[in-house]
Design a protein around this motif. Structure first.
Motif, PDB file in Angstrom:
ATOM      1  N   TYR A  59     -86.402   0.599  62.813  1.00  0.00           N
ATOM      2  CA  TYR A  59     -86.188   1.319  63.468  1.00  0.00           C
ATOM      3  C   TYR A  59     -86.691   2.753  64.512  1.00  0.00           C
ATOM      4  O   TYR A  59     -87.712   3.057  64.415  1.00  0.00           O
ATOM      5  CB  TYR A  59     -84.749   2.129  63.793  1.00  0.00           C
ATOM      6  N   GLU A 118     -82.415   5.419  68.964  1.00  0.00           N
ATOM      7  CA  GLU A 118     -81.055   4.894  68.949  1.00  0.00           C
ATOM      8  C   GLU A 118     -79.673   5.236  69.173  1.00  0.00           C
ATOM      9  O   GLU A 118     -79.541   6.699  68.856  1.00  0.00           O
ATOM     10  CB  GLU A 118     -80.933   3.683  67.726  1.00  0.00           C
ATOM     11  N   GLN A 142     -75.841   4.196  70.100  1.00  0.00           N
ATOM     12  CA  GLN A 142     -74.439   3.582  68.694  1.00  0.00           C
ATOM     13  C   GLN A 142     -74.579   2.530  68.814  1.00  0.00           C
ATOM     14  O   GLN A 142     -74.445   1.226  67.632  1.00  0.00           O
ATOM     15  CB  GLN A 142     -73.459   4.594  69.213  1.00  0.00           C
ATOM     16  N   ASP A 143     -74.974   1.411  69.922  1.00  0.00           N
ATOM     17  CA  ASP A 143     -74.452   0.201  70.380  1.00  0.00           C
ATOM     18  C   ASP A 143     -75.646  -0.431  69.708  1.00  0.00           C
ATOM     19  O   ASP A 143     -75.481  -1.518  69.250  1.00  0.00           O
ATOM     20  CB  ASP A 143     -74.196   0.232  71.872  1.00  0.00           C
ATOM     21  N   ALA A 144     -76.947   0.146  69.325  1.00  0.00           N
ATOM     22  CA  ALA A 144     -77.620  -0.580  68.517  1.00  0.00           C
ATOM     23  C   ALA A 144     -77.648  -1.106  67.256  1.00  0.00           C
ATOM     24  O   ALA A 144     -78.139  -1.561  67.073  1.00  0.00           O
ATOM     25  CB  ALA A 144     -79.371   0.094  69.386  1.00  0.00           C
ATOM     26  N   ILE A 145     -76.823  -0.287  66.459  1.00  0.00           N
ATOM     27  CA  ILE A 145     -76.677  -0.655  65.538  1.00  0.00           C
ATOM     28  C   ILE A 145     -74.721  -0.493  65.042  1.00  0.00           C
ATOM     29  O   ILE A 145     -74.557  -1.359  63.982  1.00  0.00           O
ATOM     30  CB  ILE A 145     -77.565   1.103  65.059  1.00  0.00           C
ATOM     31  N   ASP A 170     -73.724  -3.988  64.486  1.00  0.00           N
ATOM     32  CA  ASP A 170     -74.802  -4.961  63.889  1.00  0.00           C
ATOM     33  C   ASP A 170     -74.551  -4.798  62.465  1.00  0.00           C
ATOM     34  O   ASP A 170     -74.828  -3.898  61.657  1.00  0.00           O
ATOM     35  CB  ASP A 170     -76.250  -4.570  63.710  1.00  0.00           C
ATOM     36  N   TYR A 195     -86.591   8.900  75.754  1.00  0.00           N
ATOM     37  CA  TYR A 195     -85.481   8.529  75.411  1.00  0.00           C
ATOM     38  C   TYR A 195     -84.117   9.027  76.068  1.00  0.00           C
ATOM     39  O   TYR A 195     -84.330  10.488  77.491  1.00  0.00           O
ATOM     40  CB  TYR A 195     -84.700   8.647  74.105  1.00  0.00           C
ATOM     41  N   SER A 199     -76.809   8.476  75.801  1.00  0.00           N
ATOM     42  CA  SER A 199     -75.923   8.639  76.111  1.00  0.00           C
ATOM     43  C   SER A 199     -75.092   8.682  76.731  1.00  0.00           C
ATOM     44  O   SER A 199     -74.442   8.091  78.264  1.00  0.00           O
ATOM     45  CB  SER A 199     -75.026   8.645  74.914  1.00  0.00           C
ATOM     46  N   ARG A 252     -81.710  10.839  63.810  1.00  0.00           N
ATOM     47  CA  ARG A 252     -79.932   9.688  63.996  1.00  0.00           C
ATOM     48  C   ARG A 252     -79.626   9.310  62.475  1.00  0.00           C
ATOM     49  O   ARG A 252     -80.269   9.772  61.329  1.00  0.00           O
ATOM     50  CB  ARG A 252     -80.578   8.095  64.445  1.00  0.00           C
TER      51      ARG A 252
END
Length: 394
Positions: free
Chosen positions: A231, A235, A237-240, A243, A288, A291, A306
């Motif tokens: 990572y 990142e 939330q949607d990235a992890i 998954d 970055y 959200s 994170r």
């Protein structure tokens, strides 16, 4: 066929920091729930709407996330130099389980305001205007928290211009001091670094050997490097959270870290300890987009962090984990300190999925052992609803 009516319990629904929870005075709970045990746990689960196999908590006050599946019990303290005792229960969403193993740093910001408004603090100690100092005994971890609560015209001030990333609207600032935040009862004899090392090689089957800083401060936390697990540290939330393989990896890291820290004696015990320890991954500063769409610049932060809470990437940062971040950042040589650029520091501003947060800590090296006298950060709190919560009798 007769049906028992629902019971009605005085309660207050509050936001504290980036979390929400149902607050109770201990004296208002049903007799069987005034003491720890199965009856209390069952009551709080029913209030929140758990266990819910649908994962939505539709039939309760919970919001189906780790940040909104929380309960708090507050009572007058008999402990010298403290105003109230504060007990936090993290309610599992889809399992019949309440985790009492740690504190909620975010909801800690709401304890002082709730205690004052509920008549649990001696009115002689509460100014009509200015700042009320509420001395809180955090019963889960046996620690003291000092809350600085603003007062206006004899009432807790809730509105203001303090902005907290992860919370949409501004409110009044509540400064919190987490005194002597290193855990006393967790891990190997209560050491801040239970393994005795600032950085360890943590062997995780199926993942590899990871560099890890494992610390007991605020809440037991396992820090690893973002790059070591693929990572960047930017990142959201949607990235992890979508998954399953990644979530399984983090849970495996958490279990092996907990074992190494002495928090559990066998890997299968991790299932009954969902709230602690936390797993967080760190990286150096980078640009970055948060959200909310806010652009966070690398030049405005010291590092990226994170954190995983209750099996999911947190939408912002847990307050207790922020204490761990500030403490670890203040100690040269930890992974957190290295990610922040190294050297001695008394505060850091880190980037999280919702934006940034500043946290300070006072660390000193005494006879070869690091100690932290306190960690400091600001949050806000607000009453969302008050009255009585209803649950089916029995």
């Amino acid at each position: 066929m007769s049906h028992a009516a629902q019971i009605r319990i005085p309660a207050t629904y509050m936001r504290g920091g980036t979390s929400k929870g149902v607050f109770f005075r201990l004296e208002d709970l049903p007799e069987v729930a005034k003491v720890p045990g199965a009856a209390r746990d069952a009551l709080l689960q029913r209030v929140i709407g758990s266990p819910d196999p649908y994962g939505k908590q539709i039939d309760g006050m919970g919001g189906a996330t780790s940040s909104t599946s929380k309960t708090v019990i507050v009572s007058k303290s008999t402990r010298p130099a403290h105003d109230v005792d504060y007990l936090f229960g993290q309610v599992a969403i889809d399992k019949a389980f309440v985790d009492w193993s740690g504190n909620c740093g975010n909801l800690s910001a709401a304890v002082g305001p709730f205690a004052i408004a509920s008549g649990l603090v001696d009115r002689a100690r509460v100014p009509r205007d200015g700042i009320a100092i509420v001395r809180i005994w955090q019963a889960n971890i046996a620690k003291t928290i000092i809350a600085h609560v603003p007062m206006t015209d004899g009432a807790v001030q809730e509105t203001g211009d303090f902005e907290l990333d992860g919370v949409t609207f501004p409110a009044a600032e509540v400064q919190l001091e987490f005194m002597d935040p290193a855990a006393e009862e967790e891990g190997a004899g209560g050491a801040m670094f239970p393994t005795g090392n600032l950085v360890d090689d943590l062997e995780v089957p199926g993942v590899g050997t990871l560099k890890a800083t494992m610390i007991n401060a605020g809440i037991p936390t396992i820090f690893i490097e973002a790059a070591a697990i693929g990572y960047a540290g930017t990142e959201l939330q949607d990235a992890i959270n979508g998954d399953d393989k990644a979530l399984t990896m983090f849970e495996t890291i958490r279990a092996h870290g907990a074992l190494r820290m002495g928090l559990i004696q066998s890997l299968d015990q991790i299932a009954t300890r969902q709230h602690t320890p936390k797993v967080a991954f760190v990286a150096g500063p980078a640009d970055y987009v948060a959200s909310s769409g806010k652009h966070v610049r690398a030049t405005d932060i010291d590092l990226l962090v994170r954190a995983i809470s209750m099996g999911k990437l947190h939408h912002a940062m847990m307050g207790t984990a922020a204490v761990a971040i500030g403490t670890a950042a203040a100690i040269p040589g930890t992974l957190v300190n290295r990610a922040a650029g190294g050297g001695e520091r008394q505060s850091v501003r880190f980037g999280h999925p919702s934006g940034t947060l500043r946290v300070g800590a006072e660390a000193t090296l005494v006879d070869g052992t690091w100690t932290v006298t306190k960690a400091v950060m600001s949050r806000s709190a607000r009453v969302l609803m008050e009255g009585r919560v209803r649950v089916p009798a029995g």
